[in-house]
Scaffold this motif. Structure first.
Motif, short mmCIF file in Angstrom:
data_model
loop_
_atom_site.label_atom_id
_atom_site.label_comp_id
_atom_site.label_asym_id
_atom_site.label_seq_id
_atom_site.Cartn_x
_atom_site.Cartn_y
_atom_site.Cartn_z
N HIS A 170 0.83 -1.19 0.00
CA HIS A 170 0.00 0.00 0.00
C HIS A 170 0.87 1.24 0.00
O HIS A 170 1.72 1.42 0.87
N SER A 171 0.68 2.12 -1.00
CA SER A 171 1.33 3.43 -1.05
C SER A 171 2.85 3.26 -0.99
O SER A 171 3.42 2.60 -1.87
N TRP A 172 3.54 3.84 0.01
CA TRP A 172 4.98 3.61 0.13
C TRP A 172 5.30 2.12 0.11
O TRP A 172 6.28 1.69 -0.48
N GLY A 173 4.43 1.31 0.74
CA GLY A 173 4.67 -0.13 0.78
C GLY A 173 4.65 -0.79 -0.58
O GLY A 173 5.14 -1.91 -0.75
N SER A 174 4.10 -0.09 -1.59
CA SER A 174 4.10 -0.64 -2.95
C SER A 174 5.49 -0.58 -3.57
O SER A 174 5.75 -1.25 -4.58
N ILE A 175 6.40 0.21 -2.99
CA ILE A 175 7.76 0.26 -3.52
C ILE A 175 8.53 -1.01 -3.16
O ILE A 175 8.95 -1.75 -4.05
N PRO A 176 8.71 -1.32 -1.86
CA PRO A 176 9.34 -2.62 -1.57
C PRO A 176 8.48 -3.80 -2.02
O PRO A 176 9.00 -4.87 -2.33
N GLY A 177 7.15 -3.59 -2.10
CA GLY A 177 6.28 -4.66 -2.58
C GLY A 177 6.57 -5.04 -4.02
O GLY A 177 6.76 -6.22 -4.34
N LEU A 178 6.61 -4.05 -4.90
CA LEU A 178 6.88 -4.33 -6.32
C LEU A 178 8.32 -4.78 -6.52
O LEU A 178 8.60 -5.64 -7.38
N MET A 179 9.23 -4.25 -5.73
CA MET A 179 10.62 -4.70 -5.81
C MET A 179 10.72 -6.19 -5.45
O MET A 179 11.48 -6.94 -6.07
N THR A 180 9.93 -6.61 -4.47
CA THR A 180 9.92 -8.02 -4.09
C THR A 180 9.32 -8.88 -5.19
O THR A 180 9.83 -9.97 -5.50
N ALA A 181 8.23 -8.40 -5.81
CA ALA A 181 7.61 -9.15 -6.90
C ALA A 181 8.59 -9.35 -8.05
O ALA A 181 8.58 -10.39 -8.72
N ALA A 182 9.43 -8.34 -8.29
CA ALA A 182 10.42 -8.46 -9.36
C ALA A 182 11.59 -9.37 -8.97
O ALA A 182 12.09 -10.14 -9.79
N GLU A 183 11.99 -9.31 -7.69
CA GLU A 183 13.17 -10.05 -7.23
C GLU A 183 12.86 -11.50 -6.91
O GLU A 183 13.65 -12.40 -7.22
N ARG A 184 11.71 -11.76 -6.25
CA ARG A 184 11.39 -13.11 -5.79
C ARG A 184 9.95 -13.50 -6.12
O ARG A 184 9.15 -13.76 -5.22
#
Length: 385
Positions: A170-184
């Motif tokens: 959610h919001s700021w959390g979508s940054i590490p969230g999408l980074m995680t989706a790309a990484e793992r």
């Protein structure tokens, strides 16, 4: 006057919450009323909500624990009626604005279909006092939060016997969230975003232009003067916290945080009745937010996912039609070009930036009918009968 009441009254007028507490207490048996009446109204109401939401199913889970993620002790809450259900890991916004103290207002029905994990990120909420702030300072960068998400998923999988989770940013959390989706992607049944940030600087520009436009149409001379005083916005270089603060002030007043509301009062006062958060936790929330925003937010100006053109995981973009906190235009353009096994725009016509609060029923319906099947089809959880 006890410490909790003094703290709450120092924050804002508690009349509405006191009235709610009184109404709740009047429905209790006489013995419970006499016992509760001797307590502070807010403490009593929090206890009532906590007791009402207690997980009582045989295979349910209701626990909180502290876990060390990449050198930082962090607080986690896990709730669900059936451990066999898929896990949703909610990555809160902010930075350092935990959803845990607000989630009681919408999360209860989610727990029938999912095991829901709320997590206070490093230097946020209940996690803030668990570590020395100066030790956290050099770690406040998006890549570290991504690594924390990955480590937490691995811990949850081992703890609850899972292979994957549904990740919700959610919001700021979508940054590490999408980074995680790309990484793992191998750790995820699906990635669900609320208020996705695709290009932070572009989103700020679009949101600013919309707010200034409606302020001019509204003839709001105070808003116009303050907003025009920010130009060029957001500008080059690191973000200015002061400028963002002014922009958010008017964004909230025009209903771009919570649709149809001219303040964030209803959303942010919900923490006062949270069974999970006492006065010390609320103080930690405020301290962690101030610390993290000051030291992390300016660094986010150049965050962009425009070069992410493929993800090996189903992707759902939950978008509030009235969200100009994180505008939808860059998200729609990015999603159109994205290569993924499944991708979907999910629109919430009566929501802005806080979809679970603005449209809680529809949010649950979409999670159950459109996202959950990806976990069930992978053997995680039973179909809904």
């Amino acid at each position: 006057m006890n410490t909790y009441r003094a703290f709450l009254q120092s924050q804002m007028n508690p009349f509405g919450v006191v009235a709610l507490a009184i109404c709740v207490l009047l429905t209790c048996p006489a013995t419970s009323f006499a016992e509760d009446n001797a307590k502070d109204e807010f403490t009593t109401t929090r206890e009532i909500i906590g007791d009402y939401q207690r997980i009582t199913t045989p295979n349910g889970v209701e626990e909180s624990f502290i876990v060390n993620l990449n050198g930082a002790r962090q607080y986690v809450s896990v709730r669900g009626n059936d451990r066999a259900n898929p896990i949703i890991l909610f990555v809160h916004g902010g930075p350092a604005a935990p959803e845990m103290p607000i989630a009681w207002a919408f999360q209860d029905p989610w727990e029938e279909f999912f095991t829901v994990v709320q997590w206070d990120q490093r230097a946020a909420g209940k996690s803030f006092p668990l570590n020395e702030p100066q030790d956290m300072l050099p770690t406040l960068k998006p890549e570290q939060y991504r690594d924390d998400v990955i480590s937490l998923i691995e811990h949850l999988n081992e703890r609850y016997g899972k292979r994957k989770v549904i990740l919700m940013g959610h919001s700021w959390g979508s940054i590490p969230g999408l980074m995680t989706a790309a990484e793992r992607p191998d750790l995820l049944h699906a990635y669900v975003s609320l208020g996705q940030i695709i290009d932070f600087r572009e989103g700020e520009r679009i949101g600013f232009e919309q707010i200034l436009r409606v302020a001019r149409e509204d003839g709001n001379s105070e808003a116009i003067a303050e907003l025009e005083g920010l130009e060029p916005y957001p500008g080059d270089g690191d973000f200015s916290i002061e400028k963002i603060g002014v922009q958010r002030k008017w964004s909230i007043q025009y209903g771009y945080l919570s649709a149809g509301r001219n303040s964030a009062r209803a959303y942010f006062r919900a923490h006062r009745l949270s069974p999970e958060y006492g006065p010390a936790d609320v103080m930690a929330w405020q301290q962690g937010s101030a610390f993290t925003i000051q030291n992390l937010l300016p660094k986010l100006a150049d965050v962009s996912f425009k070069d992410v053109t493929a993800l090996d995981v189903p992707v759902f973009m939950f978008m509030g039609r009235h969200d100009y906190t994180t505008p939808n235009e860059p998200v729609v353009e990015w999603l159109t070009k994205l290569d993924a096994p499944h991708k979907q725009e999910v629109w919430f016509e009566n929501s802005a930036h806080v979809i679970p609060a603005d449209e809680p029923g529809k949010a649950l319906f979409k999670l159950v009918t459109q996202v959950r099947p990806f976990a069930v089809n992978a053997g995680d959880g039973a179909p809904i009968e």
